[in-house]
Scaffold this motif. Sequence first.
Motif, PDB file in Angstrom:
ATOM      1  N   GLY A 224      -1.389 -15.050  -7.144  1.00 44.65           N
ATOM      2  CA  GLY A 224      -2.769 -15.183  -6.699  1.00 44.65           C
ATOM      3  C   GLY A 224      -3.624 -13.964  -7.002  1.00 44.65           C
ATOM      4  O   GLY A 224      -4.821 -13.954  -6.699  1.00 44.65           O
ATOM      5  N   GLY A 225      -3.025 -12.935  -7.567  1.00 43.90           N
ATOM      6  CA  GLY A 225      -3.790 -11.744  -7.919  1.00 43.90           C
ATOM      7  C   GLY A 225      -4.119 -10.855  -6.724  1.00 43.90           C
ATOM      8  O   GLY A 225      -5.066 -10.084  -6.773  1.00 43.90           O
ATOM      9  N   PHE A 226      -3.320 -10.938  -5.667  1.00 41.61           N
ATOM     10  CA  PHE A 226      -3.518 -10.083  -4.499  1.00 41.61           C
ATOM     11  C   PHE A 226      -2.773  -8.753  -4.671  1.00 41.61           C
ATOM     12  O   PHE A 226      -3.149  -7.746  -4.097  1.00 41.61           O
ATOM     13  CB  PHE A 226      -3.044 -10.785  -3.228  1.00 41.61           C
ATOM     14  N   ILE A 227      -1.682  -8.802  -5.447  1.00 43.32           N
ATOM     15  CA  ILE A 227      -0.915  -7.611  -5.785  1.00 43.32           C
ATOM     16  C   ILE A 227      -0.622  -7.650  -7.271  1.00 43.32           C
ATOM     17  O   ILE A 227      -0.672  -8.726  -7.895  1.00 43.32           O
ATOM     18  CB  ILE A 227       0.402  -7.514  -4.970  1.00 43.32           C
ATOM     19  N   GLU A 228      -0.326  -6.498  -7.837  1.00 46.69           N
ATOM     20  CA  GLU A 228       0.076  -6.418  -9.242  1.00 46.69           C
ATOM     21  C   GLU A 228       1.053  -5.265  -9.392  1.00 46.69           C
ATOM     22  O   GLU A 228       1.098  -4.368  -8.537  1.00 46.69           O
ATOM     23  CB  GLU A 228      -1.132  -6.252 -10.160  1.00 46.69           C
ATOM     24  N   PRO A 229       1.852  -5.284 -10.466  1.00 45.13           N
ATOM     25  CA  PRO A 229       2.817  -4.191 -10.646  1.00 45.13           C
ATOM     26  C   PRO A 229       2.114  -2.833 -10.642  1.00 45.13           C
ATOM     27  O   PRO A 229       1.045  -2.666 -11.225  1.00 45.13           O
ATOM     28  CB  PRO A 229       3.432  -4.489 -12.011  1.00 45.13           C
ATOM     29  N   ARG A 230       2.732  -1.885  -9.963  1.00 51.86           N
ATOM     30  CA  ARG A 230       2.197  -0.517  -9.877  1.00 51.86           C
ATOM     31  C   ARG A 230       2.417   0.177 -11.222  1.00 51.86           C
ATOM     32  O   ARG A 230       3.544   0.229 -11.713  1.00 51.86           O
ATOM     33  CB  ARG A 230       2.902   0.247  -8.754  1.00 51.86           C
TER      34      ARG A 230
ATOM     35  N   LEU B 102      -2.129  -2.968  -4.381  1.00 49.14           N
ATOM     36  CA  LEU B 102      -3.082  -3.999  -3.967  1.00 49.14           C
ATOM     37  C   LEU B 102      -4.196  -4.077  -5.004  1.00 49.14           C
ATOM     38  O   LEU B 102      -4.681  -3.052  -5.474  1.00 49.14           O
ATOM     39  CB  LEU B 102      -3.707  -3.660  -2.613  1.00 49.14           C
ATOM     40  N   THR B 103      -4.599  -5.276  -5.317  1.00 46.62           N
ATOM     41  CA  THR B 103      -5.778  -5.475  -6.148  1.00 46.62           C
ATOM     42  C   THR B 103      -6.996  -5.484  -5.228  1.00 46.62           C
ATOM     43  O   THR B 103      -6.859  -5.440  -3.998  1.00 46.62           O
ATOM     44  CB  THR B 103      -5.698  -6.813  -6.894  1.00 46.62           C
ATOM     45  N   GLU B 104      -8.153  -5.592  -5.814  1.00 44.80           N
ATOM     46  CA  GLU B 104      -9.389  -5.722  -5.020  1.00 44.80           C
ATOM     47  C   GLU B 104      -9.275  -6.930  -4.084  1.00 44.80           C
ATOM     48  O   GLU B 104      -9.617  -6.863  -2.903  1.00 44.80           O
ATOM     49  CB  GLU B 104     -10.585  -5.875  -5.958  1.00 44.80           C
TER      50      GLU B 104
ATOM     51  N   LEU C 222       1.044   5.818 -11.435  1.00 45.37           N
ATOM     52  CA  LEU C 222       0.764   5.783  -9.994  1.00 45.37           C
ATOM     53  C   LEU C 222       2.049   5.654  -9.175  1.00 45.37           C
ATOM     54  O   LEU C 222       2.016   5.240  -8.016  1.00 45.37           O
ATOM     55  CB  LEU C 222      -0.182   4.630  -9.659  1.00 45.37           C
ATOM     56  N   GLY C 223       3.163   5.993  -9.789  1.00 48.02           N
ATOM     57  CA  GLY C 223       4.433   5.930  -9.076  1.00 48.02           C
ATOM     58  C   GLY C 223       5.178   4.625  -9.256  1.00 48.02           C
ATOM     59  O   GLY C 223       6.120   4.348  -8.526  1.00 48.02           O
ATOM     60  N   GLY C 224       4.755   3.834 -10.229  1.00 43.84           N
ATOM     61  CA  GLY C 224       5.418   2.566 -10.475  1.00 43.84           C
ATOM     62  C   GLY C 224       6.825   2.758 -11.004  1.00 43.84           C
ATOM     63  O   GLY C 224       7.080   3.655 -11.795  1.00 43.84           O
ATOM     64  N   ASN C 225       7.721   1.887 -10.542  1.00 41.59           N
ATOM     65  CA  ASN C 225       9.106   1.960 -10.988  1.00 41.59           C
ATOM     66  C   ASN C 225       9.616   0.594 -11.457  1.00 41.59           C
ATOM     67  O   ASN C 225      10.795   0.386 -11.585  1.00 41.59           O
ATOM     68  CB  ASN C 225       9.991   2.522  -9.871  1.00 41.59           C
TER      69      ASN C 225
ATOM     70  N   GLN D 172       0.824  -1.211   0.000  1.00 40.28           N
ATOM     71  CA  GLN D 172       0.000   0.000   0.000  1.00 40.28           C
ATOM     72  C   GLN D 172       0.856   1.258   0.000  1.00 40.28           C
ATOM     73  O   GLN D 172       0.466   2.272  -0.554  1.00 40.28           O
ATOM     74  CB  GLN D 172      -0.893   0.042   1.246  1.00 40.28           C
ATOM     75  N   ASP D 173       2.016   1.174   0.619  1.00 38.93           N
ATOM     76  CA  ASP D 173       2.867   2.349   0.799  1.00 38.93           C
ATOM     77  C   ASP D 173       4.110   2.305  -0.093  1.00 38.93           C
ATOM     78  O   ASP D 173       5.112   2.933   0.223  1.00 38.93           O
ATOM     79  CB  ASP D 173       3.275   2.436   2.274  1.00 38.93           C
ATOM     80  N   SER D 174       4.047   1.577  -1.213  1.00 32.03           N
ATOM     81  CA  SER D 174       5.269   1.359  -1.997  1.00 32.03           C
ATOM     82  C   SER D 174       5.458   2.331  -3.156  1.00 32.03           C
ATOM     83  O   SER D 174       6.397   2.180  -3.928  1.00 32.03           O
ATOM     84  CB  SER D 174       5.302  -0.083  -2.528  1.00 32.03           C
ATOM     85  N   SER D 175       4.617   3.317  -3.297  1.00 32.50           N
ATOM     86  CA  SER D 175       4.760   4.261  -4.400  1.00 32.50           C
ATOM     87  C   SER D 175       6.124   4.938  -4.357  1.00 32.50           C
ATOM     88  O   SER D 175       6.516   5.530  -3.358  1.00 32.50           O
ATOM     89  CB  SER D 175       3.656   5.321  -4.325  1.00 32.50           C
TER      90      SER D 175
END
Length: 125
Positions: A63-69, A82-84, A73-76, A16-19
């Motif tokens: 498992g689709g709990f997270i995905e690349p930012r 977080l996904t839904e 949105l600040g992805g590097n 959640q805080d990885s931007s």
Amino acid sequence: MSYNWDLIERLLLEVQDSSGKNFAPRVYAEELAGEKANQGETVGNVDSLKKEAGDLEGVLLQGGFIEPRPEELGGNGVNFILTERGMRLLDLLDSDGPDPQGARSQLDAKGEAALVPEVFDSLAA
């Protein structure tokens, strides 16, 4: 097998805080171990916990709990969102929530299948 839900909760919170910063599961595991040790809890082998955190990154991604930012949105390239599904898992695991142990017990009852998307989705519904 039962998952380390405290570690998974920590990883999801860090996502959640990885931007703008690299996702570092092994570092988060070491920090969690230090926090638990300071609270007088048994930690076990920190190197094993760090390896487990690295493995869990893959489990959460597959498992689709997270995905690349996304970049916008600040992805590097080395951080996530977080996904839904990931948000639902974090809500279930929330140690400050109304009944985190009850939810964790239900997840534990499913063993390794708890983080299989179809199993988790039916459990979280």
